[in-house]
Scaffold this active site. Structure first.
Site, PDB file in Angstrom:
ATOM      1  N   ASP A 232       0.875  -1.162   0.000  1.00  0.00           N
ATOM      2  CA  ASP A 232       0.000   0.000   0.000  1.00  0.00           C
ATOM      3  C   ASP A 232       0.922   1.223   0.000  1.00  0.00           C
ATOM      4  OD1 ASP A 232      -2.061   1.787   0.065  1.00  0.00           O
ATOM      5  OD2 ASP A 232      -3.087   0.925   1.795  1.00  0.00           O
TER       6      ASP A 232
HETATM    7  C1  BGC Z   1      -4.880   3.438   0.027  1.00  0.00           C
HETATM    8  C2  BGC Z   1      -5.014   2.434  -1.101  1.00  0.00           C
HETATM    9  C3  BGC Z   1      -4.829   3.126  -2.408  1.00  0.00           C
HETATM   10  C4  BGC Z   1      -3.463   3.814  -2.410  1.00  0.00           C
HETATM   11  C5  BGC Z   1      -3.162   4.561  -3.685  1.00  0.00           C
HETATM   12  C6  BGC Z   1      -3.632   4.255  -0.062  1.00  0.00           C
HETATM   13  O1  BGC Z   1      -3.679   5.322   0.843  1.00  0.00           O
HETATM   14  O2  BGC Z   1      -4.916   2.758   1.265  1.00  0.00           O
HETATM   15  O3  BGC Z   1      -6.258   1.811  -1.050  1.00  0.00           O
HETATM   16  O4  BGC Z   1      -4.941   2.244  -3.474  1.00  0.00           O
HETATM   17  O5  BGC Z   1      -3.429   4.763  -1.352  1.00  0.00           O
HETATM   18  O6  BGC Z   1      -3.938   5.697  -3.805  1.00  0.00           O
END
Ligand code: BGC
Length: 759
Positions: A232
């Protein structure tokens, strides 16, 4: 490019190039290696539409992204219980990805809705892992049928936003396996997502991004995942440990910092270069799978997708209350639409999934041409309902046959990045609903929210329609359902408790400091409310229709099976009303015997069925070992306790008119070991042990329990054989020495023990 060619490419790379490929180029791209013809590919949020950003990148939905189509969020699509439909939504998103040259869409998000408080619940499917897994697999198969990838997220145990980047989610093995893993497991096994996104949090102390048990032992070795794991955004803590664990791609870029650490670790002999090669290989497999199948000339018909989004939203709406058949509305009648959400619907949540919709359709807009008067009722931005607003709403309600209040949670009440602190709707909206209901008894409430809310006014209104966060065309879908052009067919993918304190995680949610213990164990959602036989506001699986259905004629293929067999369960469903409609047939399994601590029943099958008035259809389900199994921590595997099970079928977890009992025999023998502290009860339940131990039981009974004729009157009154047996069963073997009145010599006991353990 086949596996051999990719390996050959890797053989030509420098260690620095390989380490470089293990992190992103920037916020959204994988790196290129131009001299070897390795292209850069782009990934993008997701999941219910595209959030493709350009220069001003961020992962919280702060900066704008391209115009796109916002489909209903997972909280809504789960309510459809419609695998085929979410597959179509996936295909549409896959087409958009091809058009926009995106290799992977970042979703679906499948974390379990453990508490109504999680800020990100709107992005998650359900409190139930089976429903979650099946919907996720159907979505993934839809997207990937277009040759673009998905990234199922956030692996794993990321059921709160509070301290999401630092906290540890601590749960026992069984809870993890039965509740928090199956959403991922089912999807991996049934749809092989191209990528998996590991979560921010730690699991039992170890960050997901460096958790070898999670990313390699379970995900790859047990479930057979073939793609790459990405972090993530910002979830990487110690990069070399991540490589070791099987975390292939760090996102976003660490601008060289962590790449250098990988190189240093290899050079220092602390990290095996082969593991770096493996990460690169897994990333390149997907990079080339996309580039070799890229179809940038795929058209993206946004108008058509807007219509699809409306059609999907209509399938997701859950009719929760419909007293006096207040709905559907009559197109000739005067109706008041009250509440700012009628004009500006809340149709998506905040954060990384936030889509820049190319257009939206509000309910007011969709109701053009109908006899509808609008009153604002409350101001979302100011979180207030002034006296003037309430007075205007009351007047509109009085002038109408039916008043429909559009209410729910404003953006800042639930969002990625933080949790809710309570389960209430804004006080101004509750006040408005009460005022309108007092002015007109024919009041209906339409709700826009991603997670349960308390409904203090529930007995004052005649109708409630849960629209969840239904995407940019939600207004159209709402009007279609309110007026009966579409018969509602959504069912709740989660329990609505009466109040937050009723929720099983209430005592522990959020944890202490950086530690959150999942102490309610497997008793999440309905698994808890049913076990406690608690009253809830609306149960899991519940949803009304404008028609009625009858479930009958339950048939099971066998009355008795072994846990290795499959079982077919069939039921007949009939539309007994006057309108065409859809029902969700749900099958639950519950163990009726044994000492195991388990939920009363669990969802193990569901099908959405469309029926014309008077029409009948058979619905069939196949059950297998997993339908009956629990995770056994002694053997670290699935285990079916032998005994009787109940199969129940109906259209809601608390309305299951069809029931059948079957006997299941376990083919797994749990390892047994007896010692001096083993108790009679356990030995007596084991036929093999009893073959050795039987004679001793009789001896002991004789010694311990005087015969009736030997008892004094007082003794007769004090204890009978049954009571004696009940007391004796908890005695350990060692008690034979003292309670056996010298009849069981210690050597004989030792011999018996060894016989018990060796037969
Ligand atoms: C989120 C993800 C997301 C990623 C990219 C993170 O803060 O938890 O779900 O895909 O950012 O935007």
């Amino acid at each position: 490019m086949d596996k051999k060619d990719i390996k050959a490419l890797i053989a030509q790379m420098t260690l620095e190039e390989k380490a470089g490929l293990c992190s992103g180029d920037d916020f959204w791209h994988t790196k290129a290696v131009e001299r070897l013809g390795i292209p850069r590919t782009m990934v993008s949020d997701g999941p219910h539409g595209l959030r493709k950003q350009d220069e001003k990148a961020d992962h919280l939905g702060v900066n704008d992204s391209i115009k796109a189509v916002c489909f209903p969020a997972a909280s809504a699509t789960a309510a459809s219980f419609d695998k085929e439909m979410i597959g179509r939504m996936g295909q549409a998103i896959g087409d958009s990805c091809q058009h926009e040259k995106l290799s992977v869409v970042l979703g679906p998000a499948v974390n379990i809705k453990r508490s109504p408080l999680c800020g990100r619940n709107f992005e998650y499917f359900s409190e139930d892992p089976y429903l979650t897994g099946k919907m996720a697999a159907a979505y993934i198969n839809g997207v990937q049928s277009k040759n673009v990838g998905t990234s199922i997220k956030h692996f794993a145990l990321n059921s709160q936003e509070h301290r999401r980047m630092s906290s540890t989610s601590d749960a026992d093995e069984r809870t993890i396996r039965e509740i928090y893993f199956p959403g991922f497991e089912i999807a991996v096994k049934e749809s092989q997502p191209w990528t998996v996104m590991c979560s921010y949090n730690r699991i039992n102390g170890t960050f997901a991004s460096e958790n070898r048990w999670l990313l390699t032992d379970v995900l790859r070795n047990e479930w057979g995942f073939e793609g790459y794991v990405m972090s993530d955004w910002g979830a990487t803590a110690r990069r070399p440990e991540g490589i070791e664990a099987g975390m292939d791609l760090e996102m976003p870029s660490s601008y060289g910092t962590n790449d250098k650490k990988i190189v240093e670790a290899v050079k220092a002999g602390k990290l095996d270069e082969k593991l770096v090669d493996l990460c690169v290989e897994r990333i390149l497999n997907i990079v080339f799978r996309y580039t070799e199948n890229a179809k940038p000339d795929t058209p993206w018909n946004m108008e058509a997708q807007h219509e699809l989004s409306a059609a999907i939203a209509a399938e997701c709406m859950v009719l929760l209350k419909n007293e006096d058949a207040i709905l559907p509305l009559n197109k000739e009648d005067a109706v008041a639409f009250i509440g700012e959400f009628a004009m500006k619907p809340r149709f998506q949540g905040g954060g990384s999934s936030h889509i820049n919709s190319f257009k939206t359709t509000s309910a007011v807009e969709a109701a053009q041409g109908l006899n509808v008067q609008y009153a604002q009722g409350y101001d979302v931005a100011k979180d207030e309902a002034t006296d003037a607003m309430i007075a205007e709403a009351v007047q509109a309600a009085k002038a109408a046959k039916v008043a429909v209040v559009f209410a729910g949670l404003p953006d800042n009440y639930e969002s990625e990045g933080y949790d809710r602190t309570h389960m209430r709707m804004p006080a101004c909206q509750n006040k408005l609903i009460e005022a309108v209901a007092a002015a007109n008894p024919n009041t209906v409430v339409v709700l826009h929210n991603g997670s349960p809310v308390e409904m203090p006014w529930i007995n004052q209104v005649k109708g409630v329609l849960e629209a969840y966060l239904g995407g940019q065309a939600v207004g159209k879908a709402t009007v279609q359902v309110l007026y009966g052009d579409v018969n509602p067919s959504g069912h709740l993918p989660e329990t609505f408790p009466i109040k937050l304190q009723d929720n099983p995680s209430y005592l522990y949610y959020g944890g202490e400091g950086n530690r959150t213990e999942y102490r309610e164990g497997v008793f999440v959602g309905y698994r808890y409310y049913d076990k406690k036989d608690m009253e809830v506001l609306f149960p899991f699986g519940f949803g009304l229709s404008y028609t009625t259905f009858e479930y009958s004629n339950l048939r099971v293929s066998k009355d008795a099976i072994q846990d290795t067999d499959t079982l077919t369960v069939t039921a007949t469903v009939k539309n007994t009303g006057k309108r065409a409609g859809k029902t969700v047939a749900q099958l639950y399994v519950g163990g009726l015997e044994g000492d195991w601590i388990r939920p009363v029943r669990e969802l193990k099958g569901f099908e959405k069925i469309a029926l014309e008035p008077g029409e009948c259809k058979d619905v069939s389900f196949t059950l297998d070992k997993r339908s009956f199994a629990i995770w056994n921590e002694q053997i670290h595997d699935w285990y079916v306790p032998g005994g009787k099970y109940e199969i129940a079928v109906g259209d809601c977890s608390r309305c299951l008119p069809l029931r059948a009992e079957i006997a299941v025999t376990s083919t797994t023998e749990l390892p047994r070991h007896y010692d001096m502290n083993s108790i009679f009860l356990d030995i007596m339940a084991d036929p093999k042990a009893m073959a050795v131990f039987g004679p001793y039981v009789n001896k002991l009974m004789a010694a311990f329990m005087p015969k009736d004729e030997e008892k004094s009157e007082a003794e007769k009154g004090a204890i009978n054989d049954e009571m004696g047996m009940a007391m004796m069963k908890y005695m350990p073997l060692r008690s034979l020495i003292s309670f056996g009145m010298g009849q069981v010599p210690p050597e004989a006991l030792e011999q018996m023990l060894s016989a018990l353990n060796n037969n």
